[in-house]
Design a protein around this motif. Structure first.
Motif, PDB file in Angstrom:
ATOM      1  N   PHE A  73     -41.671 -47.418  11.575  1.00 19.02           N
ATOM      2  CA  PHE A  73     -40.599 -46.488  11.283  1.00 19.02           C
ATOM      3  C   PHE A  73     -40.540 -46.260   9.798  1.00 19.02           C
TER       4      PHE A  73
ATOM      5  N   VAL B 214     -44.166 -45.089  16.970  1.00 14.15           N
ATOM      6  CA  VAL B 214     -43.332 -44.898  16.125  1.00 14.15           C
ATOM      7  C   VAL B 214     -41.994 -44.284  16.068  1.00 14.15           C
ATOM      8  N   LEU B 215     -41.257 -44.974  15.209  1.00 18.00           N
ATOM      9  CA  LEU B 215     -39.715 -44.314  15.488  1.00 18.00           C
ATOM     10  C   LEU B 215     -39.246 -43.627  14.205  1.00 18.00           C
ATOM     11  N   TYR B 216     -38.445 -42.876  13.911  1.00 20.55           N
ATOM     12  CA  TYR B 216     -38.002 -42.269  12.631  1.00 20.55           C
ATOM     13  C   TYR B 216     -36.498 -42.073  12.481  1.00 20.55           C
TER      14      TYR B 216
ATOM     15  N   MET C 147     -43.257 -37.372  11.280  1.00 20.65           N
ATOM     16  CA  MET C 147     -43.768 -37.310  12.561  1.00 20.65           C
ATOM     17  C   MET C 147     -44.929 -36.712  12.834  1.00 20.65           C
TER      18      MET C 147
ATOM     19  N   CYS D  55     -47.930 -38.848  11.681  1.00 20.87           N
ATOM     20  CA  CYS D  55     -47.948 -39.930  12.559  1.00 20.87           C
ATOM     21  C   CYS D  55     -48.796 -39.655  13.574  1.00 20.87           C
ATOM     22  N   GLU D  56     -48.855 -38.410  14.000  1.00 25.46           N
ATOM     23  CA  GLU D  56     -49.628 -37.886  15.209  1.00 25.46           C
ATOM     24  C   GLU D  56     -51.136 -37.748  14.776  1.00 25.46           C
TER      25      GLU D  56
ATOM     26  N   LEU E  92     -50.811 -43.290  20.371  1.00 18.96           N
ATOM     27  CA  LEU E  92     -49.557 -43.224  19.726  1.00 18.96           C
ATOM     28  C   LEU E  92     -48.597 -43.047  20.709  1.00 18.96           C
TER      29      LEU E  92
ATOM     30  N   GLY F 165     -44.516 -41.945  21.069  1.00 20.09           N
ATOM     31  CA  GLY F 165     -43.695 -41.184  20.016  1.00 20.09           C
ATOM     32  C   GLY F 165     -44.321 -40.116  19.320  1.00 20.09           C
ATOM     33  N   PRO F 166     -43.859 -39.906  18.185  1.00 22.06           N
ATOM     34  CA  PRO F 166     -42.783 -40.515  17.430  1.00 22.06           C
ATOM     35  C   PRO F 166     -41.368 -39.889  18.138  1.00 22.06           C
TER      36      PRO F 166
END
Length: 319
Positions: free
Chosen positions: A142, A262-264, A276, A279-280, A286, A288-289
């Motif tokens: 995160f 993944v958190l944000y 976010m 991250c993808e 994956l 999330g995010p």
């Protein structure tokens, strides 16, 4: 949030360095790490702090995660908190990753683990998962630094230019990376050093508004009263901008295959606005995010209950 009682120590005040036993081990020649280890015998879970943090940022997570069945391992990175400052002078991602592998694998005897990290700690666990194939089974990230993938980001329609938001917040990065000695000379008393670090929990708008009471800021900044440890922390930025030699090339230029959640925390004014979307691109496997309201850079403290439940759910089959 009421402080949960530590079931192992009987301590109810989580704003205490004595809330958990702290161990110190020489994990590599000349490298001594301090760490908390609770829930011994459970599935190994490594929690890694960033800057300007120490292991204390995880104080709200340790007991609940140990109670859920994890062996929770929470180190101070080299040069932080109660850990030593190695004579080798390295503060780069690879050095941190090798330290943590030595701690978890060699000292504590775990062939595999899962990891949680943000900020610098997020970068360290990403390097750790790529550097030691199969060692990190899953990772939770995160509000973290992310790998440099200019071609892949551009192909996904993401800009490689630094956003105005990040540029406006990056003055600290420039000074800590390129004028570390000058900045350290200005912060010439314990009070000034702590006041400098306190900005990141308040006026610099990294965290969610009201996320830290005065006493909590005092608890987080106390380890940075040390001139030696504050200066060592700047070494991580010097390594990042090329002002300080690195131990070896970081695993920072490739997409990761480690299964990643993944958190944000959106109240963060320093992490990339397109975190976010990046991250993808950066993680092939994956989940999330997911956006976490009322959270910023310090999500593990600001929304501790949510993070504890999420980590437990993501790793439930490992328990």
């Amino acid at each position: 949030m009421p402080a949960p009682k530590n079931r192992l120590r009987g301590v109810t005040d989580l704003l205490s360095p004595a809330a958990f036993d702290v161990h110190v081990s020489e994990v590599r020649t000349g490298v001594s790490l301090a760490y908390v280890r609770e829930g011994v015998g459970g599935y190994p879970l490594l929690l890694v702090h960033g800057w300007p943090e120490t292991k204390r940022i995880w104080w709200r997570n340790i007991a609940p995660l140990a109670a859920a069945g994890f062996e929770v391992i929470v180190p101070d990175l080299r040069g932080f908190g109660d850990s030593g400052i190695p004579d080798d002078g390295f503060h780069d991602l690879a050095a941190h990753a090798r330290d943590l592998h030595a701690l978890v694998h060699d000292v504590l005897g775990h062939p595999r683990c899962s990891t949680v990290g943000s900020d610098l700690g997020g970068g360290v666990i990403q390097d750790l998962g790529l550097r030691f194939d199969g060692f990190v089974e899953r990772q939770v990230l995160f509000n973290s630094i992310l790998p440099m993938l200019p071609v892949e980001y551009e192909a996904a329609g993401l800009s490689n230019e630094v956003s105005p938001q990040v540029r406006a917040a990056a003055d600290y990065y420039v000074r800590q990376g390129r004028d570390a000695d000058g900045l350290a000379a200005e912060l010439d008393t314990p009070e000034r050093r702590r006041a400098y670090v306190a900005q990141f929990y308040g006026s610099r708008l990294w965290g969610t508004p009201g996320g830290f009471r005065r006493a909590e800021v005092d608890f987080m900044t106390e380890p940075f009263a040390s001139a030696e440890h504050l200066r060592a922390g700047f070494g991580n930025y010097e390594s990042g901008v090329g002002a300080l030699r690195v131990s070896e090339k970081p695993r920072w230029f490739e997409v990761s295959d480690v299964p990643t959640l993944v958190l944000y925390g959106p109240d963060d004014h320093v992490i990339y606005p397109d975190f976010m979307e990046r991250c993808e691109v950066a993680f092939r496997d994956l989940v999330g995010p997911f956006v976490v309201p009322r959270a910023g850079h310090f999500l593990q403290w600001e929304r501790a209950d949510l993070l504890n439940r999420t980590v437990t759910a993501f790793l439930r089959d490992r328990l």
